[in-house]
Design a protein around this motif. Structure first.
Motif, mmCIF file in Angstrom:
data_model
loop_
_atom_site.group_PDB
_atom_site.id
_atom_site.type_symbol
_atom_site.label_atom_id
_atom_site.label_comp_id
_atom_site.label_asym_id
_atom_site.label_seq_id
_atom_site.Cartn_x
_atom_site.Cartn_y
_atom_site.Cartn_z
ATOM 1 N N ARG A 20 0.982 -1.097 0.018
ATOM 2 C CA ARG A 20 0.019 0.145 -0.016
ATOM 3 C C ARG A 20 0.925 1.400 -0.035
ATOM 4 O O ARG A 20 0.524 2.320 -0.656
ATOM 5 N N ALA A 21 1.894 1.312 0.673
ATOM 6 C CA ALA A 21 2.774 2.422 0.931
ATOM 7 C C ALA A 21 3.585 2.794 -0.386
ATOM 8 O O ALA A 21 3.744 3.702 -1.068
ATOM 9 N N ALA A 22 4.034 1.436 -1.345
ATOM 10 C CA ALA A 22 4.665 1.528 -2.402
ATOM 11 C C ALA A 22 3.838 2.116 -3.434
ATOM 12 O O ALA A 22 4.249 2.838 -4.256
ATOM 13 N N ARG A 23 2.399 1.617 -3.346
ATOM 14 C CA ARG A 23 1.651 2.099 -4.348
ATOM 15 C C ARG A 23 1.543 3.808 -4.293
ATOM 16 O O ARG A 23 1.142 4.406 -5.296
ATOM 17 N N ARG A 24 1.480 4.322 -3.209
ATOM 18 C CA ARG A 24 1.599 5.744 -2.824
ATOM 19 C C ARG A 24 2.873 6.441 -3.241
ATOM 20 O O ARG A 24 3.021 7.456 -3.145
ATOM 21 N N GLY A 25 3.967 5.691 -3.356
ATOM 22 C CA GLY A 25 5.219 6.030 -3.775
ATOM 23 C C GLY A 25 5.948 6.206 -2.538
ATOM 24 O O GLY A 25 7.050 7.257 -2.532
ATOM 25 N N GLU A 26 5.541 5.655 -1.537
ATOM 26 C CA GLU A 26 6.342 5.974 -0.120
ATOM 27 C C GLU A 26 7.138 4.893 0.064
ATOM 28 O O GLU A 26 6.927 3.831 -0.202
ATOM 29 N N PRO A 27 8.319 5.325 0.657
ATOM 30 C CA PRO A 27 9.466 4.065 0.802
ATOM 31 C C PRO A 27 9.332 3.386 2.124
ATOM 32 O O PRO A 27 9.468 2.329 2.209
ATOM 33 N N ARG A 28 8.442 3.850 2.920
ATOM 34 C CA ARG A 28 7.990 3.142 4.339
ATOM 35 C C ARG A 28 6.527 3.192 4.591
ATOM 36 O O ARG A 28 5.669 4.011 4.288
ATOM 37 N N ALA A 29 6.299 1.834 5.066
ATOM 38 C CA ALA A 29 4.847 1.812 5.710
ATOM 39 C C ALA A 29 4.324 2.453 6.854
ATOM 40 O O ALA A 29 5.503 2.546 7.596
ATOM 41 N N SER A 30 3.445 2.819 6.960
ATOM 42 C CA SER A 30 2.959 3.531 8.205
ATOM 43 C C SER A 30 2.055 2.515 9.064
ATOM 44 O O SER A 30 1.425 1.847 8.622
ATOM 45 N N GLY A 31 1.382 3.190 10.345
ATOM 46 C CA GLY A 31 0.552 2.480 11.013
ATOM 47 C C GLY A 31 -0.731 2.493 10.415
ATOM 48 O O GLY A 31 -1.511 1.893 10.405
ATOM 49 N N LEU A 32 -1.201 3.652 9.862
ATOM 50 C CA LEU A 32 -2.385 3.600 8.789
ATOM 51 C C LEU A 32 -2.477 2.639 7.756
ATOM 52 O O LEU A 32 -3.417 2.154 7.229
ATOM 53 N N ASP A 33 -1.223 2.490 7.088
ATOM 54 C CA ASP A 33 -0.985 1.289 6.058
ATOM 55 C C ASP A 33 -1.404 -0.119 6.779
ATOM 56 O O ASP A 33 -2.022 -0.843 6.338
ATOM 57 N N LEU A 34 -0.820 -0.426 8.093
ATOM 58 C CA LEU A 34 -1.252 -1.602 8.458
ATOM 59 C C LEU A 34 -2.719 -1.523 8.930
ATOM 60 O O LEU A 34 -3.251 -2.681 8.873
ATOM 61 N N LEU A 35 -3.299 -0.432 9.827
ATOM 62 C CA LEU A 35 -4.686 -0.603 9.873
ATOM 63 C C LEU A 35 -5.261 -0.870 8.780
ATOM 64 O O LEU A 35 -6.399 -1.565 8.887
ATOM 65 N N ALA A 36 -5.235 -0.315 7.467
ATOM 66 C CA ALA A 36 -5.839 -0.609 6.520
ATOM 67 C C ALA A 36 -5.797 -2.032 6.164
ATOM 68 O O ALA A 36 -6.803 -2.710 5.580
ATOM 69 N N ALA A 37 -4.722 -2.599 6.193
ATOM 70 C CA ALA A 37 -4.486 -4.156 5.840
ATOM 71 C C ALA A 37 -5.140 -4.741 6.875
ATOM 72 O O ALA A 37 -5.654 -5.777 6.342
ATOM 73 N N LEU A 38 -4.985 -4.546 7.926
ATOM 74 C CA LEU A 38 -5.649 -5.282 9.139
ATOM 75 C C LEU A 38 -7.378 -5.173 8.640
ATOM 76 O O LEU A 38 -7.941 -6.435 8.712
#
Length: 177
Positions: free
Chosen positions: A123-141
């Motif tokens: 999800r972070a990579a699709r946004r062009g971000e080099p690092r995943a955030s807590g919101l990325d993990l919350l969305a995945a969960l």
């Protein structure tokens, strides 16, 4: 999702995984590991990740209304950690996201937890971000409707579909649910 496709093995990636997580999310992973160990669980599961996310990441907490629902979510998670309420201790989490018994299973992580971490990184990579955030993990969960984290959220009265919708495409900030 196949966890080997993204190449993430949280137990072996070490510095490589840490380099792909925000400071907050790296702290979440450490907290989830300690929580699983303290609870006597053989694996970090999605409920451990959710509990650590809520305790550690202010961005994730801000995605919730901060009121009674948040207290109920934390209440379920605390009950679970003291062996009361949701009865998962000593069992392997299997949401169906990936097969439970695999040759390439990640030691110390439930398959849904590995899938969630991979989804967060993607999800972070699709946004062009080099690092995943807590919101990325919350969305995945929230996207894995059969995982333990979603069971906790639903029992606490969180509308997981609304949460998923609001986090879909959300960057570092998400509206409250």
């Amino acid at each position: 999702m196949d966890p080997t496709r993204a190449g993430v093995d949280p137990t072996r990636a070490g510095v490589d995984l840490d380099a792909r997580l925000t400071v907050e999310l790296a702290s979440v992973v450490s907290g989830a590991r300690r929580r699983a160990h303290r609870d006597g669980d053989p694996q970090i599961d999605t409920a451990h990740l959710l509990h650590s996310l809520l305790e550690t990441d202010p961005g994730v907490r801000s995605a919730f209304d901060g009121g009674p629902r948040m207290a109920r979510v934390l209440g379920y998670l605390v009950q679970r950690s003291i062996g009361y309420g949701l009865r998962w201790q000593g069992t392997v989490e299997d949401s169906g996201a990936v097969p439970v018994l695999r040759e390439d299973a990640v030691t110390g992580w439930s398959p849904p937890a590995v899938a969630a971490m991979n989804h967060a990184l993607e999800r972070a990579a699709r946004r062009g971000e080099p690092r995943a955030s807590g919101l990325d993990l919350l969305a995945a969960l929230a996207a894995d409707r059969s995982c333990r984290a979603v069971e906790v959220l639903e029992r606490a009265g969180v509308d997981v579909l609304l949460l998923s919708g609001r986090l879909l495409g959300a960057g570092p900030r998400a509206r409250q649910v």
